[in-house]
Motif scaffolding. Structure first.
Motif, mmCIF file in Angstrom:
data_model
loop_
_atom_site.group_PDB
_atom_site.id
_atom_site.type_symbol
_atom_site.label_atom_id
_atom_site.label_comp_id
_atom_site.label_asym_id
_atom_site.label_seq_id
_atom_site.Cartn_x
_atom_site.Cartn_y
_atom_site.Cartn_z
ATOM 1 N N SER A 247 8.289 11.243 2.184
ATOM 2 C CA SER A 247 7.512 10.063 1.813
ATOM 3 C C SER A 247 6.064 10.459 1.583
ATOM 4 O O SER A 247 5.511 11.295 2.299
ATOM 5 N N TYR A 248 5.439 9.841 0.586
ATOM 6 C CA TYR A 248 4.057 10.155 0.227
ATOM 7 C C TYR A 248 3.069 9.316 1.045
ATOM 8 O O TYR A 248 3.307 8.133 1.287
ATOM 9 N N ALA B 245 8.311 -6.615 -0.497
ATOM 10 C CA ALA B 245 8.961 -7.104 0.724
ATOM 11 C C ALA B 245 10.483 -7.076 0.606
ATOM 12 O O ALA B 245 11.171 -6.575 1.501
ATOM 13 N N ALA B 246 11.015 -7.613 -0.464
ATOM 14 C CA ALA B 246 12.471 -7.711 -0.605
ATOM 15 C C ALA B 246 13.132 -6.335 -0.631
ATOM 16 O O ALA B 246 14.143 -6.101 0.048
ATOM 17 N N SER B 247 12.570 -5.392 -1.392
ATOM 18 C CA SER B 247 13.171 -4.056 -1.469
ATOM 19 C C SER B 247 13.032 -3.316 -0.150
ATOM 20 O O SER B 247 13.947 -2.586 0.266
ATOM 21 N N ASN B 248 11.912 -3.493 0.534
ATOM 22 C CA ASN B 248 11.750 -2.839 1.839
ATOM 23 C C ASN B 248 12.760 -3.371 2.847
ATOM 24 O O ASN B 248 13.320 -2.610 3.644
ATOM 25 N N ILE B 249 12.990 -4.668 2.831
ATOM 26 C CA ILE B 249 13.964 -5.266 3.749
ATOM 27 C C ILE B 249 15.366 -4.744 3.449
ATOM 28 O O ILE B 249 16.084 -4.283 4.352
ATOM 29 N N THR B 250 15.756 -4.789 2.194
ATOM 30 C CA THR B 250 17.105 -4.347 1.798
ATOM 31 C C THR B 250 17.319 -2.870 2.102
ATOM 32 O O THR B 250 18.327 -2.478 2.703
ATOM 33 N N ASN B 251 16.379 -2.031 1.684
ATOM 34 C CA ASN B 251 16.545 -0.589 1.860
ATOM 35 C C ASN B 251 16.448 -0.180 3.329
ATOM 36 O O ASN B 251 17.133 0.743 3.765
ATOM 37 N N ASN C 45 0.815 -1.218 0.000
ATOM 38 C CA ASN C 45 0.000 0.000 0.000
ATOM 39 C C ASN C 45 0.846 1.265 0.000
ATOM 40 O O ASN C 45 0.384 2.320 -0.418
ATOM 41 N N ASN C 46 2.082 1.171 0.477
ATOM 42 C CA ASN C 46 2.974 2.327 0.517
ATOM 43 C C ASN C 46 3.801 2.469 -0.752
ATOM 44 O O ASN C 46 4.510 3.467 -0.918
ATOM 45 N N GLY C 47 3.718 1.465 -1.637
ATOM 46 C CA GLY C 47 4.516 1.529 -2.853
ATOM 47 C C GLY C 47 5.992 1.315 -2.577
ATOM 48 O O GLY C 47 6.385 0.856 -1.498
ATOM 49 N N TYR C 48 6.822 1.673 -3.551
ATOM 50 C CA TYR C 48 8.276 1.492 -3.392
ATOM 51 C C TYR C 48 8.822 2.517 -2.414
ATOM 52 O O TYR C 48 8.573 3.717 -2.539
ATOM 53 N N MET C 49 9.589 2.048 -1.435
ATOM 54 C CA MET C 49 10.214 2.911 -0.437
ATOM 55 C C MET C 49 11.721 2.857 -0.612
ATOM 56 O O MET C 49 12.327 1.786 -0.545
ATOM 57 N N SER C 50 12.326 4.008 -0.829
ATOM 58 C CA SER C 50 13.767 4.073 -1.074
ATOM 59 C C SER C 50 14.560 4.105 0.224
ATOM 60 O O SER C 50 14.020 4.402 1.294
#
Length: 370
Positions: free
Chosen positions: A196-197, A59-65, A23-28
């Motif tokens: 963040s949006y 999930a993977a990008s949120n964990i890594t970032n 729901n939050n989209g991509y998080m950098s």
């Protein structure tokens, strides 16, 4: 990092942990760094999966970032199980999905229990299912916990002291540390961060469980901003008491749950009686005070008063006599937040509006909530 917050207003809830999902989209990484440096966030809990088939694509990008930003990273699984066998199957699915996404061993992988499936079960059945899930998830090297709403804790399921991550959104500051004997208290689902949006779920950690007792090696760089932003976030949740006024309201309500009818518009007022679910109540006045929306019922010997729900004006315990009640979506709203405010599951809310929980909702859109 614990000493960082000692100078904050004792009535202010801290932004210790943020949870994110698709729901939050991509998080950098930059967004997570900003949360850490300017808001004091130290832990991140990432949605991993739902039911027995859905894998959160972020999930993977949120964990890594999140890890790159120096946050302690955990995960959660949105539970759909209704039986012990289903709970074990979902735990196996969640554990495998978490491994693939890169959730580190030793992190918390909580079960998020708020679905209609759980609502249909007895407390004993939910306790059995939750226990089965948590025992199974530990086989993957993860620590277990339960996330649920304050109205469900020790009602729909047992949440013991020194366990649990509880969601409850206050309106008026009480000066107390909510759910201080549990691991975490989610106090807002509309928190805003500078770069963040949208709105975010934020929690105060009341133990070191979600950080595994580890002290972050990457501390906030702007303590002044952390204090200022913390107070600003609380300002929109905790509103100071004002001189409330009664307004005319000639309505008929039907109670969804048993509610105490009191001698005054205060939770400290004596109870006249307990009105059972299904009771029809006719009112002539309404007021918002003390953290609740109250209505006045004319009686043969005076008046009775009952709380219809939190002071956000949501009718949590009653439903109006109208054929439908609508909610207008506001900026930052989510399916979960609207459903919680109206005593629904996300699935029920979405389906009665001809949508799914993965459909996008927009500010200004009207949703049927009753």
């Amino acid at each position: 990092m614990a000493t960082l917050f000692l100078g904050l207003n004792a009535n202010a809830a801290r932004m210790d942990m943020v949870d994110v999902s698709n729901n939050n989209g991509y998080m950098s990484t930059a967004e997570y760094v900003s949360m850490r440096n300017e808001f004091g966030v130290k832990a991140l809990t990432v949605k991993i999966s739902e039911g027995s088939t859905y894998k959160d694509p972020y999930a993977a990008s949120n964990i890594t970032n999140g890890q790159t930003a120096g946050l302690y990273v955990n995960g959660y699984h949105f539970a759909r199980y209704a039986t012990k066998a289903q709970a074990i199957a979902e735990a196996d699915f969640a554990g495998k999905t978490a491994k693939t996404a890169g959730l580190p061993v030793g992190a918390v992988l909580a079960t998020d229990v708020e679905s209609q499936e759980a609502n249909n079960q007895s407390q004993a059945t939910n306790d059995r299912n939750n226990s089965a899930f948590m025992q199974e998830i530990q086989k993957f090297g993860y620590r277990a916990d339960i996330y649920t709403s304050g109205s469900w804790a020790n009602n729909k399921m047992t949440i013991n002291d020194k366990t649990g991550w509880i969601a409850a959104y206050p309106y008026v500051v009480s000066g107390k540390n909510w759910y201080s004997t549990n691991h975490a208290w989610q106090w807002s689902s509309t928190a805003k961060f500078r770069i963040s949006y949208g709105g975010f779920d934020v929690s105060q950690l009341n133990s070191n469980y979600y950080t595994a007792g580890q002290k972050s090696t990457v501390k906030p760089t702007n303590k002044g901003a952390v204090k200022a932003n913390n107070r600003k976030a609380n300002k929109n949740i905790y509103k100071p008491a004002t001189s409330a006024k009664w307004v005319k309201e000639s309505k008929t309500y039907t109670l969804k749950t048993a509610v105490k009818l009191r001698t005054g518009a205060s939770t400290s007022s004596n109870a006249i009686t307990i009105l059972p679910a299904g009771t029809t109540v006719k009112t002539d006045r309404a007021i918002i005070q003390g953290g609740y929306r109250w209505v006045r019922q004319p009686r043969f010997n005076g008046h009775g008063y009952l709380a219809t729900g939190p002071a956000s004006n949501t009718l949590e315990y009653v439903k109006s006599g109208a054929s439908h009640t609508y909610y207008t979506v506001k900026y930052g709203d989510s399916w979960w937040e609207i459903a919680q405010r109206n005593g629904l599951s996300m699935t029920t809310l979405a389906s009665q509006n001809g949508k799914t929980i993965y459909s996008t909702i927009y500010p200004g859109q009207r949703l049927v909530v009753r």
